[in-house]
Structure formats: C-alpha cells, structure tokens
Enzyme design. Structure first.
Site, PDB file in Angstrom:
ATOM      1  N   SER A   1       0.740  -1.217  -0.109  1.00 17.13           N
ATOM      2  CA  SER A   1      -0.023   0.048  -0.088  1.00 17.13           C
ATOM      3  C   SER A   1       0.846   1.375   0.095  1.00 17.13           C
ATOM      4  O   SER A   1       1.659   1.543   0.933  1.00 17.13           O
ATOM      5  CB  SER A   1      -0.927  -0.047   1.143  1.00 17.13           C
ATOM      6  OG  SER A   1      -1.782   1.303   1.262  1.00 17.13           O
TER       7      SER A   1
ATOM      8  N   HIS B   1      -1.239  -1.047  -4.296  1.00 13.22           N
ATOM      9  CA  HIS B   1      -2.159  -1.009  -3.719  1.00 13.22           C
ATOM     10  C   HIS B   1      -2.488   0.435  -3.591  1.00 13.22           C
ATOM     11  O   HIS B   1      -1.583   1.132  -2.736  1.00 13.22           O
ATOM     12  CB  HIS B   1      -2.529  -1.805  -2.263  1.00 13.22           C
ATOM     13  CG  HIS B   1      -3.875  -1.589  -1.764  1.00 13.22           C
ATOM     14  ND1 HIS B   1      -4.971  -2.292  -2.152  1.00 13.22           N
ATOM     15  CD2 HIS B   1      -4.475  -0.713  -0.680  1.00 13.22           C
ATOM     16  CE1 HIS B   1      -6.013  -2.133  -1.292  1.00 13.22           C
ATOM     17  NE2 HIS B   1      -5.418  -1.255  -0.584  1.00 13.22           N
TER      18      HIS B   1
ATOM     19  N   MET C   1     -11.161  -6.428   5.486  1.00 10.93           N
ATOM     20  CA  MET C   1     -10.364  -5.483   6.079  1.00 10.93           C
ATOM     21  C   MET C   1     -10.158  -6.133   7.350  1.00 10.93           C
ATOM     22  O   MET C   1     -11.145  -6.763   7.971  1.00 10.93           O
ATOM     23  CB  MET C   1     -11.407  -4.037   6.459  1.00 10.93           C
ATOM     24  CG  MET C   1     -11.397  -3.350   5.172  1.00 10.93           C
ATOM     25  SD  MET C   1      -9.850  -2.448   4.253  1.00 10.93           S
ATOM     26  CE  MET C   1      -9.094  -1.903   5.754  1.00 10.93           C
TER      27      MET C   1
ATOM     28  N   SER D   1       2.771  -0.716   6.258  1.00 11.60           N
ATOM     29  CA  SER D   1       4.218  -0.533   7.294  1.00 11.60           C
ATOM     30  C   SER D   1       4.987  -1.831   7.137  1.00 11.60           C
ATOM     31  O   SER D   1       6.063  -1.208   7.359  1.00 11.60           O
ATOM     32  CB  SER D   1       3.445  -0.450   8.535  1.00 11.60           C
ATOM     33  OG  SER D   1       2.448   0.711   8.595  1.00 11.60           O
TER      34      SER D   1
ATOM     35  N   ASP E   1      -5.119   3.534  -1.648  1.00 12.89           N
ATOM     36  CA  ASP E   1      -6.143   3.813  -0.613  1.00 12.89           C
ATOM     37  C   ASP E   1      -6.773   5.104  -1.041  1.00 12.89           C
ATOM     38  O   ASP E   1      -6.049   6.218  -0.675  1.00 12.89           O
ATOM     39  CB  ASP E   1      -5.786   3.455   0.557  1.00 12.89           C
ATOM     40  CG  ASP E   1      -5.285   2.377   1.010  1.00 12.89           C
ATOM     41  OD1 ASP E   1      -6.481   1.331   1.000  1.00 12.89           O
ATOM     42  OD2 ASP E   1      -4.334   1.973   1.485  1.00 12.89           O
TER      43      ASP E   1
ATOM     44  N   MET F   1     -12.509   4.049  -0.424  1.00 13.12           N
ATOM     45  CA  MET F   1     -13.191   4.403   0.902  1.00 13.12           C
ATOM     46  C   MET F   1     -13.884   5.703   0.850  1.00 13.12           C
ATOM     47  O   MET F   1     -13.334   6.628   1.670  1.00 13.12           O
ATOM     48  CB  MET F   1     -12.133   4.215   1.898  1.00 13.12           C
ATOM     49  CG  MET F   1     -11.606   2.847   2.144  1.00 13.12           C
ATOM     50  SD  MET F   1     -10.190   2.680   3.211  1.00 13.12           S
ATOM     51  CE  MET F   1      -8.642   2.815   2.078  1.00 13.12           C
TER      52      MET F   1
ATOM     53  N   MET G   1      -9.563   7.889  -0.024  1.00 14.32           N
ATOM     54  CA  MET G   1     -10.067   8.254   1.389  1.00 14.32           C
ATOM     55  C   MET G   1     -10.826   9.564   1.103  1.00 14.32           C
ATOM     56  O   MET G   1     -10.017  10.573   0.933  1.00 14.32           O
ATOM     57  CB  MET G   1      -9.503   7.901   2.637  1.00 14.32           C
ATOM     58  CG  MET G   1      -8.919   6.466   2.733  1.00 14.32           C
ATOM     59  SD  MET G   1      -8.021   6.463   4.377  1.00 14.32           S
ATOM     60  CE  MET G   1      -6.458   6.304   3.752  1.00 14.32           C
TER      61      MET G   1
ATOM     62  N   GLY H   1      -9.433   3.429   7.324  1.00 17.53           N
ATOM     63  CA  GLY H   1      -9.327   4.655   7.375  1.00 17.53           C
ATOM     64  C   GLY H   1      -7.819   4.897   7.802  1.00 17.53           C
ATOM     65  O   GLY H   1      -7.585   6.090   7.572  1.00 17.53           O
ATOM     66  N   PHE H   2      -7.127   4.305   8.318  1.00 16.75           N
ATOM     67  CA  PHE H   2      -5.867   4.432   8.783  1.00 16.75           C
ATOM     68  C   PHE H   2      -4.741   3.489   8.755  1.00 16.75           C
ATOM     69  O   PHE H   2      -5.214   2.117   8.946  1.00 16.75           O
ATOM     70  CB  PHE H   2      -5.934   4.964  10.467  1.00 16.75           C
ATOM     71  CG  PHE H   2      -6.580   6.385  10.657  1.00 16.75           C
ATOM     72  CD1 PHE H   2      -5.877   7.631  10.564  1.00 16.75           C
ATOM     73  CD2 PHE H   2      -7.833   6.155  11.109  1.00 16.75           C
ATOM     74  CE1 PHE H   2      -6.538   8.801  10.805  1.00 16.75           C
ATOM     75  CE2 PHE H   2      -8.520   7.659  11.483  1.00 16.75           C
ATOM     76  CZ  PHE H   2      -7.824   8.756  11.303  1.00 16.75           C
ATOM     77  N   GLY H   3      -3.628   3.872   8.426  1.00 10.94           N
ATOM     78  CA  GLY H   3      -2.615   2.716   8.435  1.00 10.94           C
ATOM     79  C   GLY H   3      -2.001   2.291   9.767  1.00 10.94           C
ATOM     80  O   GLY H   3      -2.267   3.007  10.742  1.00 10.94           O
ATOM     81  N   GLY H   4      -1.370   1.184   9.973  1.00 14.02           N
ATOM     82  CA  GLY H   4      -0.576   0.872  11.070  1.00 14.02           C
ATOM     83  C   GLY H   4      -1.477   0.466  12.163  1.00 14.02           C
ATOM     84  O   GLY H   4      -0.811   0.195  13.405  1.00 14.02           O
TER      85      GLY H   4
ATOM     86  N   HIS I   1      -8.748   1.163  -3.864  1.00 11.75           N
ATOM     87  CA  HIS I   1      -9.498   0.820  -2.983  1.00 11.75           C
ATOM     88  C   HIS I   1     -10.173   2.165  -2.652  1.00 11.75           C
ATOM     89  O   HIS I   1      -9.580   2.852  -1.906  1.00 11.75           O
ATOM     90  CB  HIS I   1      -8.913  -0.199  -1.565  1.00 11.75           C
ATOM     91  CG  HIS I   1      -9.452  -0.104  -0.316  1.00 11.75           C
ATOM     92  ND1 HIS I   1      -9.019  -0.343   0.837  1.00 11.75           N
ATOM     93  CD2 HIS I   1     -10.970  -0.137  -0.436  1.00 11.75           C
ATOM     94  CE1 HIS I   1      -9.956  -0.286   1.662  1.00 11.75           C
ATOM     95  NE2 HIS I   1     -11.070  -0.494   1.109  1.00 11.75           N
TER      96      HIS I   1
ATOM     97  N   ASP J   1      -6.627  -6.717   3.901  1.00 13.37           N
ATOM     98  CA  ASP J   1      -5.879  -5.381   4.161  1.00 13.37           C
ATOM     99  C   ASP J   1      -5.888  -4.868   5.401  1.00 13.37           C
ATOM    100  O   ASP J   1      -6.880  -4.709   5.995  1.00 13.37           O
ATOM    101  CB  ASP J   1      -6.964  -4.472   3.045  1.00 13.37           C
ATOM    102  CG  ASP J   1      -6.191  -2.928   2.997  1.00 13.37           C
ATOM    103  OD1 ASP J   1      -5.216  -2.803   3.789  1.00 13.37           O
ATOM    104  OD2 ASP J   1      -6.649  -2.201   2.238  1.00 13.37           O
ATOM    105  N   GLY J   2      -4.863  -4.769   5.985  1.00 12.99           N
ATOM    106  CA  GLY J   2      -4.568  -4.166   7.522  1.00 12.99           C
ATOM    107  C   GLY J   2      -3.745  -5.176   8.359  1.00 12.99           C
ATOM    108  O   GLY J   2      -4.037  -6.215   8.555  1.00 12.99           O
TER     109      GLY J   2
END
Length: 219
Positions: free
Chosen positions: A8, A32, A140, A201, A34, A67, A36, A145-148, A65, A178-179
């Site tokens: 990503s 990938h 998911m 990450s 994202d 969102m 948003m 909405g947020f990485g990490g 993707h 994803d995630g």
C-alpha cells in the site's frame, strides 16, 4: 495458490514515490492505492492527480480501494486513471441505496477487476449474495481509514468462512486482506484461503522492502 502481495503506497515515502513505484514494479504483484474522502472513513488521502502519473509508471496492476461515499460516481474515472482492480465498500453501496451487484458489473464493464470490501464489524456472510459478480472480496483486517493498526485475529475465521462458501459454489472469487498484514500472519492467511495481501508498514518500514515482499509471498 501463490500469494500475491499488494504493498500500500499510503505507507510509502511520499517524497520519493517514483522510486517506490520502480521498486514495486520489480518486486511486488500489485500496487495498492487507498482513496479516502474523510466522510465514509475519518481520513483523507490521494485522488486522480496522484494515481494517474503513478499508474503510468506502473508495470504491474494498480489495485484501487475506494473508501468513499457514492463510489459509483467515479468508477469510470478511476479505471481511466489506471485502476486495474477497483473495490468499494458494501456500506457505501447501502448508504447510496445502490445495488452492489450492479455496481460490480459496472466496474467490470469498464474493463477492471471488481471488488467488494467490508470492515471487521460486518458479518462476512453479508458479501455472499454478491460472489457471482465480484472478482474479489476485500476483507479489512483493521478498520478502514488509517494505516498502522493492529491485525484483528478474528480475520482468520472470516477468511475460512468466505473461502468455504466460494468453494461450495465452485467460484474463482479471490480473497484480499488489508490491514496489519506482516510476517506473523501472511502464511496463515494464505492457508485460510487468502490470495492477495495488502501490506503497508510491514513493507515500507522494513530495511529491505523487496526482501520483505518476497518473504510475505513465501519465497
């Protein structure tokens, strides 16, 4: 089936995106992206102005993707911008009072692979009615909405249930995760039935991203 790794770019070094894409061209299976809008999810990211030049540089498929609310308004624009795989959230389709099946078919009509995404709090059975129209389902394993974020362990059982239904119906629908994907869970996700793994990450914060991608693939 061999795992396909889709790093990503949300986790990449934005000061050197061109170099990151070149690295991914040589080592990854997909890129990938994202998208948003700050409405469907509580964050903002990039849009057409970033995706178009990156897609032109990419020699591997671009996995976009969405969102966003009313994703159906932008399907053609994202495919024209370079999306080879394009997914939207079931939640967004319902909020727009649109048929997810028709939306999936619309994406495929533009020439891209069509995917349906769900968050961890939505029962995986909610996507079963759309498996005939989806090329892939994006599960998911964190909240969009947020990485990490930390990987949610219940994802394994969700993947198994989805894979069992796909096999029961004799379909070839792919499963993307994803995630929070990394060395600790990639192989098990593959054993459960996942075929595409999004990793942010764990790839871009590693000392050797290309080697990390190979390891996630099981090489």
């Amino acid at each position: 089936m061999q795992l396909h790794i889709a790093p990503s770019l949300l986790a990449a070094d934005f000061m050197h995106l061109a170099d990151e894409v070149k690295m991914l061209n040589a080592s990854a299976d997909l890129i990938h992206l994202d998208v948003m809008d700050g409405s469907l999810v509580p964050n903002l990211s990039f849009g057409f102005s970033v995706i178009e030049p990156l897609a032109k540089m990419a020699t591997i498929p671009c996995d976009v993707h969405l969102m966003i609310v009313h994703p159906e308004k932008y399907f053609k624009r994202f495919v024209d911008a370079g999306a080879d795989y394009l997914s939207f959230h079931l939640e967004a389709a319902r909020k727009a009072r649109r048929s997810p099946a028709k939306m999936l078919r619309e994406i495929k009509g533009y020439g891209a692979k069509a995917g349906l995404a769900i968050n961890p709090d939505m029962p995986v059975e909610e996507v079963f009615p759309y498996l005939d129209d989806a090329d892939f389902i994006l599960i998911m394993s964190v909240f969009a909405g947020f990485g990490g974020q930390k990987f949610i362990e219940a994802t394994f059982d969700r993947v198994k249930a989805l894979k069992a239904e796909i096999d029961r119906r004799g379909l070839n629908t792919q499963i993307e995760i994803d995630g929070g994907v990394g060395a600790a869970n990639a192989a098990e996700l593959g054993r459960c039935g996942a075929t595409m793994l999004v990793a942010g990450s764990s790839v871009f914060k590693s000392a050797d991203p290309a080697a990390t991608i190979a390891a996630l693939r099981g090489e």
